[in-house]
Design a protein around this motif. Sequence first.
Motif, mmCIF file in Angstrom:
data_model
loop_
_atom_site.group_PDB
_atom_site.id
_atom_site.type_symbol
_atom_site.label_atom_id
_atom_site.label_comp_id
_atom_site.label_asym_id
_atom_site.label_seq_id
_atom_site.Cartn_x
_atom_site.Cartn_y
_atom_site.Cartn_z
ATOM 1 N N ILE A 154 0.835 -1.201 0.000
ATOM 2 C CA ILE A 154 0.000 0.000 0.000
ATOM 3 C C ILE A 154 0.869 1.251 0.000
ATOM 4 N N ALA A 155 1.933 1.246 0.796
ATOM 5 C CA ALA A 155 2.831 2.403 0.866
ATOM 6 C C ALA A 155 3.472 2.685 -0.487
ATOM 7 N N LYS A 156 3.796 1.642 -1.233
ATOM 8 C CA LYS A 156 4.337 1.848 -2.586
ATOM 9 C C LYS A 156 3.256 2.412 -3.505
ATOM 10 N N ARG A 157 2.061 1.902 -3.345
ATOM 11 C CA ARG A 157 0.942 2.319 -4.194
ATOM 12 C C ARG A 157 0.588 3.799 -3.996
ATOM 13 N N ILE A 158 0.786 4.315 -2.776
ATOM 14 C CA ILE A 158 0.421 5.706 -2.498
ATOM 15 C C ILE A 158 1.646 6.617 -2.354
ATOM 16 N N ASN A 159 2.777 6.156 -2.875
ATOM 17 C CA ASN A 159 3.997 6.974 -2.982
ATOM 18 C C ASN A 159 4.699 7.281 -1.661
ATOM 19 N N ILE A 160 4.479 6.473 -0.646
ATOM 20 C CA ILE A 160 5.236 6.645 0.598
ATOM 21 C C ILE A 160 6.572 5.920 0.485
ATOM 22 N N LEU A 161 6.545 4.713 -0.084
ATOM 23 C CA LEU A 161 7.783 3.964 -0.334
ATOM 24 C C LEU A 161 8.057 3.973 -1.828
ATOM 25 N N LYS A 162 9.321 4.040 -2.171
ATOM 26 C CA LYS A 162 9.709 3.991 -3.574
ATOM 27 C C LYS A 162 9.971 2.543 -3.956
ATOM 28 N N GLU A 163 9.939 2.282 -5.237
ATOM 29 C CA GLU A 163 10.177 0.927 -5.739
ATOM 30 C C GLU A 163 11.616 0.478 -5.522
ATOM 31 N N ASP A 164 12.572 1.413 -5.613
ATOM 32 C CA ASP A 164 13.971 1.034 -5.454
ATOM 33 C C ASP A 164 14.289 0.729 -3.993
ATOM 34 N N ARG A 165 15.268 -0.096 -3.800
ATOM 35 C CA ARG A 165 15.661 -0.539 -2.460
ATOM 36 C C ARG A 165 16.430 0.565 -1.723
ATOM 37 N N PRO A 166 16.118 0.774 -0.436
ATOM 38 C CA PRO A 166 16.901 1.734 0.343
ATOM 39 C C PRO A 166 18.274 1.158 0.655
ATOM 40 N N SER A 167 19.167 2.030 1.120
ATOM 41 C CA SER A 167 20.507 1.564 1.479
ATOM 42 C C SER A 167 20.864 2.067 2.866
#
Length: 137
Positions: free
Chosen positions: A64-77
């Motif tokens: 859901i967070a990806k769907r509503i732009n809270i999380l990005k598709e790319d992996r964090p580091s």
Amino acid sequence: PPPKFEGTGPQDCNFPLRDFEFVGLYGIEDPPKENVDTAVIKATKAGVKVVMVTGDHPDTARAIAKRINILKEDRPSGDATDFNVITGSQLDTRVPQGDNFSDNEPEENVRWWKKAVTHCRVFARVSPIHKQVIVQA
């Protein structure tokens, strides 16, 4: 009282996950409200750090967070990897001893919360007390 079933998967559930018989599958969707994804983008562009706090399963919350732009598709580091999505079970040992954070908090706990509030975008499977602590942090 009846037993309380807890856990998010085989690693932390408090009941056996064997000898079950599959009898069916049912799915529902509770989609995000219309235009939430746009509102998140606008808030982010305005300098607001948008964080989702939910009782949902971590995988559901992440999707859901990806769907509503809270999380990005790319992996964090870096630290963001460990703090991208935090679960209620991770918070259980991080709740302050009193009603609020104090000067007596263990230093390790203080460091952890500083990283959490800096990097975390999704808190999943949290309880009401966890929500209170997140806001206080």
